[in-house]
Design a protein around this motif. Sequence first.
Motif, PDB file in Angstrom:
ATOM      1  N   ARG A  67      44.229  37.670   9.470  1.00 49.93           N
ATOM      2  CA  ARG A  67      45.222  38.492   8.781  1.00 49.93           C
ATOM      3  C   ARG A  67      46.061  37.644   7.820  1.00 49.93           C
ATOM      4  O   ARG A  67      46.324  38.038   6.687  1.00 49.93           O
ATOM      5  CB  ARG A  67      46.094  39.214   9.809  1.00 49.93           C
ATOM      6  CG  ARG A  67      46.903  40.326   9.193  1.00 49.93           C
ATOM      7  CD  ARG A  67      47.548  41.262  10.190  1.00 49.93           C
ATOM      8  NE  ARG A  67      48.383  40.611  11.171  1.00 49.93           N
ATOM      9  CZ  ARG A  67      48.059  40.452  12.458  1.00 49.93           C
ATOM     10  NH1 ARG A  67      46.908  40.877  12.907  1.00 49.93           N
ATOM     11  NH2 ARG A  67      48.881  39.863  13.284  1.00 49.93           N
TER      12      ARG A  67
ATOM     13  N   ARG B 105      46.097  37.984   3.556  1.00 47.90           N
ATOM     14  CA  ARG B 105      47.290  38.127   2.699  1.00 47.90           C
ATOM     15  C   ARG B 105      47.337  37.029   1.629  1.00 47.90           C
ATOM     16  O   ARG B 105      47.695  37.275   0.482  1.00 47.90           O
ATOM     17  CB  ARG B 105      48.547  38.083   3.557  1.00 47.90           C
ATOM     18  CG  ARG B 105      48.749  39.307   4.397  1.00 47.90           C
ATOM     19  CD  ARG B 105      50.129  39.287   5.075  1.00 47.90           C
ATOM     20  NE  ARG B 105      50.102  40.124   6.241  1.00 47.90           N
ATOM     21  CZ  ARG B 105      50.247  39.707   7.495  1.00 47.90           C
ATOM     22  NH1 ARG B 105      50.464  38.440   7.758  1.00 47.90           N
ATOM     23  NH2 ARG B 105      50.202  40.544   8.497  1.00 47.90           N
TER      24      ARG B 105
ATOM     25  N   ASP C 289      44.842  37.791  -1.115  1.00 47.16           N
ATOM     26  CA  ASP C 289      45.341  38.833  -2.016  1.00 47.16           C
ATOM     27  C   ASP C 289      46.354  38.274  -3.004  1.00 47.16           C
ATOM     28  O   ASP C 289      46.363  38.657  -4.175  1.00 47.16           O
ATOM     29  CB  ASP C 289      45.954  39.979  -1.213  1.00 47.16           C
ATOM     30  CG  ASP C 289      46.368  41.127  -2.107  1.00 47.16           C
ATOM     31  OD1 ASP C 289      45.574  41.516  -2.993  1.00 47.16           O
ATOM     32  OD2 ASP C 289      47.488  41.649  -1.929  1.00 47.16           O
TER      33      ASP C 289
ATOM     34  N   TYR D 172      38.564  41.468   4.129  1.00 43.30           N
ATOM     35  CA  TYR D 172      38.481  42.424   3.020  1.00 43.30           C
ATOM     36  C   TYR D 172      39.521  43.528   3.195  1.00 43.30           C
ATOM     37  O   TYR D 172      40.179  43.937   2.248  1.00 43.30           O
ATOM     38  CB  TYR D 172      37.079  43.039   2.930  1.00 43.30           C
ATOM     39  CG  TYR D 172      35.995  42.041   2.627  1.00 43.30           C
ATOM     40  CD1 TYR D 172      35.946  41.384   1.403  1.00 43.30           C
ATOM     41  CD2 TYR D 172      35.013  41.758   3.566  1.00 43.30           C
ATOM     42  CE1 TYR D 172      34.944  40.461   1.129  1.00 43.30           C
ATOM     43  CE2 TYR D 172      34.004  40.841   3.298  1.00 43.30           C
ATOM     44  CZ  TYR D 172      33.977  40.200   2.086  1.00 43.30           C
ATOM     45  OH  TYR D 172      32.989  39.295   1.806  1.00 43.30           O
ATOM     46  N   TYR D 173      39.658  43.997   4.422  1.00 40.50           N
ATOM     47  CA  TYR D 173      40.616  45.067   4.695  1.00 40.50           C
ATOM     48  C   TYR D 173      42.052  44.602   4.429  1.00 40.50           C
ATOM     49  O   TYR D 173      42.810  45.263   3.737  1.00 40.50           O
ATOM     50  CB  TYR D 173      40.467  45.539   6.144  1.00 40.50           C
ATOM     51  CG  TYR D 173      41.506  46.551   6.538  1.00 40.50           C
ATOM     52  CD1 TYR D 173      41.402  47.867   6.120  1.00 40.50           C
ATOM     53  CD2 TYR D 173      42.602  46.177   7.315  1.00 40.50           C
ATOM     54  CE1 TYR D 173      42.360  48.798   6.475  1.00 40.50           C
ATOM     55  CE2 TYR D 173      43.566  47.108   7.671  1.00 40.50           C
ATOM     56  CZ  TYR D 173      43.444  48.408   7.246  1.00 40.50           C
ATOM     57  OH  TYR D 173      44.401  49.325   7.579  1.00 40.50           O
TER      58      TYR D 173
ATOM     59  N   SER E   2      43.164  42.044   2.687  1.00 40.45           N
ATOM     60  CA  SER E   2      43.418  41.668   1.292  1.00 40.45           C
ATOM     61  C   SER E   2      43.350  42.863   0.349  1.00 40.45           C
ATOM     62  O   SER E   2      43.831  42.794  -0.776  1.00 40.45           O
ATOM     63  CB  SER E   2      42.412  40.608   0.834  1.00 40.45           C
ATOM     64  OG  SER E   2      41.116  41.177   0.749  1.00 40.45           O
ATOM     65  N   GLY E   3      42.727  43.935   0.799  1.00 35.50           N
ATOM     66  CA  GLY E   3      42.572  45.107  -0.060  1.00 35.50           C
ATOM     67  C   GLY E   3      41.532  44.896  -1.149  1.00 35.50           C
ATOM     68  O   GLY E   3      41.531  45.600  -2.148  1.00 35.50           O
ATOM     69  N   ARG E   4      40.640  43.933  -0.960  1.00 33.93           N
ATOM     70  CA  ARG E   4      39.623  43.599  -1.964  1.00 33.93           C
ATOM     71  C   ARG E   4      38.284  44.223  -1.598  1.00 33.93           C
ATOM     72  O   ARG E   4      37.943  44.358  -0.437  1.00 33.93           O
ATOM     73  CB  ARG E   4      39.444  42.078  -2.084  1.00 33.93           C
ATOM     74  CG  ARG E   4      40.710  41.334  -2.425  1.00 33.93           C
ATOM     75  CD  ARG E   4      41.182  41.716  -3.802  1.00 33.93           C
ATOM     76  NE  ARG E   4      42.507  41.208  -4.076  1.00 33.93           N
ATOM     77  CZ  ARG E   4      42.907  40.841  -5.269  1.00 33.93           C
ATOM     78  NH1 ARG E   4      42.098  40.906  -6.302  1.00 33.93           N
ATOM     79  NH2 ARG E   4      44.132  40.402  -5.442  1.00 33.93           N
ATOM     80  N   ARG E   5      37.522  44.542  -2.619  1.00 38.28           N
ATOM     81  CA  ARG E   5      36.191  45.111  -2.395  1.00 38.28           C
ATOM     82  C   ARG E   5      35.206  44.000  -2.059  1.00 38.28           C
ATOM     83  O   ARG E   5      35.389  42.846  -2.432  1.00 38.28           O
ATOM     84  CB  ARG E   5      35.722  45.903  -3.608  1.00 38.28           C
ATOM     85  CG  ARG E   5      35.414  45.058  -4.815  1.00 38.28           C
ATOM     86  CD  ARG E   5      34.867  45.910  -5.962  1.00 38.28           C
ATOM     87  NE  ARG E   5      34.582  45.097  -7.112  1.00 38.28           N
ATOM     88  CZ  ARG E   5      33.492  44.356  -7.250  1.00 38.28           C
ATOM     89  NH1 ARG E   5      32.588  44.330  -6.317  1.00 38.28           N
ATOM     90  NH2 ARG E   5      33.304  43.631  -8.340  1.00 38.28           N
TER      91      ARG E   5
END
Length: 179
Positions: A55, A59, A62, A81-82, A84-87
Amino acid sequence: MDVLVRLARERLALVPHVLAGTVLVLLLAHALPLYQLSADDWSVVKYGPLFVEERKLGREIDALLRPGETFYVWGSEVGLYYVSGRRLPSGAYSVWPIVDGPSAARLTRRAVADLRREQPELFVVSNWTQIWIKGHHPVLDWLAAHYRPFAGQDGRSPFTVHVRRGGRLEREAGRADAR
């Protein structure tokens, strides 16, 4: 005599209730202290530091990457990925089917092709995964040819982060070093 038999039956009828109460008290005595732990502390107690570090790194990734930039994880920690919000830059996103099993060769080709096309800015290696994977792998060969370790990493981290050679982060680090 009838009175004694009746009293014995009444007392025996209480035994299941007393046992259930005792078990409940013992369970509460064991479980309640765990509720005093933070979510991170509980995770460390149960699984070790991996998910807390995952986690934290998510962060940091990101914050490092610009919109549209990607990274790739060589491991099974897809929570990066979750967080960081990255694809994901590749449909071959978990290491285990890539290195073993009936689809390993096909998924390896897919991962390398996706990485060539996407050129993720960062490549994250889950260190514990490398303990289980023996020898070379085409994805790791691709990593070695196109990435270098990110400077200033904590050697105790469960992850090693690599930056793309000639990428934005490597260029920015070079400018910072030149100052």
